[in-house]
Design a protein around this motif. Structure first.
Motif, mmCIF file in Angstrom:
data_model
loop_
_atom_site.group_PDB
_atom_site.id
_atom_site.type_symbol
_atom_site.label_atom_id
_atom_site.label_comp_id
_atom_site.label_asym_id
_atom_site.label_seq_id
_atom_site.Cartn_x
_atom_site.Cartn_y
_atom_site.Cartn_z
ATOM 1 N N ALA A 1 40.548 37.150 40.158
ATOM 2 C CA ALA A 1 39.891 36.210 39.255
ATOM 3 C C ALA A 1 40.933 35.391 38.485
ATOM 4 C CB ALA A 1 38.973 36.951 38.292
ATOM 5 N N ALA A 2 41.957 36.053 37.975
ATOM 6 C CA ALA A 2 43.011 35.353 37.234
ATOM 7 C C ALA A 2 43.718 34.339 38.129
ATOM 8 C CB ALA A 2 44.018 36.362 36.675
ATOM 9 N N THR B 1 43.364 43.532 42.653
ATOM 10 C CA THR B 1 42.135 43.953 41.999
ATOM 11 C C THR B 1 41.228 42.738 41.790
ATOM 12 O OG1 THR B 1 42.935 43.566 39.756
ATOM 13 C CG2 THR B 1 43.419 45.742 40.743
ATOM 14 N N VAL B 2 40.005 43.006 41.390
ATOM 15 C CA VAL B 2 39.067 41.933 41.079
ATOM 16 C C VAL B 2 39.630 41.067 39.953
ATOM 17 C CG1 VAL B 2 36.784 41.437 40.110
ATOM 18 C CG2 VAL B 2 37.030 43.166 41.902
ATOM 19 N N ASP B 3 40.192 41.703 38.926
ATOM 20 C CA ASP B 3 40.746 40.943 37.801
ATOM 21 C C ASP B 3 41.940 40.099 38.225
ATOM 22 O OD1 ASP B 3 38.811 42.018 36.158
ATOM 23 O OD2 ASP B 3 40.166 43.459 35.186
ATOM 24 N N GLN B 4 42.776 40.635 39.078
ATOM 25 C CA GLN B 4 43.925 39.865 39.568
ATOM 26 C C GLN B 4 43.458 38.664 40.385
ATOM 27 O OE1 GLN B 4 45.900 43.134 41.536
ATOM 28 N NE2 GLN B 4 47.438 43.290 39.899
ATOM 29 N N SER C 1 48.450 39.029 32.205
ATOM 30 C CA SER C 1 47.348 39.643 31.459
ATOM 31 C C SER C 1 46.532 40.613 32.300
ATOM 32 C CB SER C 1 46.436 38.562 30.878
ATOM 33 O OG SER C 1 45.670 37.946 31.906
ATOM 34 N N VAL C 2 46.747 40.629 33.604
ATOM 35 C CA VAL C 2 45.948 41.511 34.470
ATOM 36 C C VAL C 2 46.770 42.633 35.049
ATOM 37 C CG1 VAL C 2 44.193 39.826 35.043
ATOM 38 C CG2 VAL C 2 46.225 39.945 36.451
#
Length: 185
Positions: A147-148, A142-145, A184-185
């Motif tokens: 980014a992290a 995902t985008v969040d993964q 956290s993601v």
């Protein structure tokens, strides 16, 4: 049998690497020339050229001390079937490699935009990053993964700000940070 001349050549080659690493960290890759490396060493530029024909070759040698252990880590982690176990091993291995490189070799700013303009360096760093990302989050993170992941990949500021810690303490702190961000993601 190592001769005096061979030993001197090895020491000079290492001095070129050490000086380049320091100047790349202080000034950035783009802003450091082979002439400046020679000047900082107090030698002629021909001495630097003898060991490294281009700045790119010098960079490749410096990156190899970091990328080879990371590639080995990814090879071993790829064998682990459990995603949580892969994350633990990647965080622990990554922390150990970056702290060892930082303490033993000195800082090399992997976030330096000049490195991304060097085709071979950019290809290698991106390939390792993408491979680690896939090992952590699969083929469609995902985008969040994403980014992290990219956030924790550049831990240089953490290393510099926690320099008072022992190697073991710093490695553990980086490992915990990586795991917290990943989870956290």
């Amino acid at each position: 049998m190592t001769t005096k001349r061979t030993l001197q050549a090895q020491q000079t080659r290492q001095a070129v690497l050490d000086t380049a690493r320091r100047l790349f960290a202080e000034r950035g890759y783009d802003a450091t020339s082979l002439q400046e490396i020679a000047d900082a060493m107090g030698v002629r530029k021909a001495n630097v050229y003898y060991y490294f024909k281009t700045k790119s070759a010098l960079l490749a040698e410096l990156l190899g001390s970091l990328t080879a252990p990371l590639a080995d880590l990814l090879d071993s982690v790829a064998e682990l079937p459990d995603p949580a176990e892969r994350a633990r091993w990647l965080a622990a291995g990554y922390a150990a490699v970056v702290v060892n490189a930082y303490r033993g070799l000195g800082p090399l700013n992997l976030g330096d935009p000049g490195l991304q303009r060097e085709p071979e360096a950019a290809r290698l760093l991106n390939m390792l990053g993408e491979r680690a990302l896939a090992l952590l989050f699969g083929d469609a993170p995902t985008v969040d993964q994403r980014a992290a992941f990219w956030l924790i990949l550049d831990v240089g500021p953490v290393l510099r700000r926690l320099g008072e810690l022992s190697d073991a303490e710093l490695t553990e702190a980086v490992e915990r940070l990586c795991l917290r961000v990943i989870r956290s993601v």
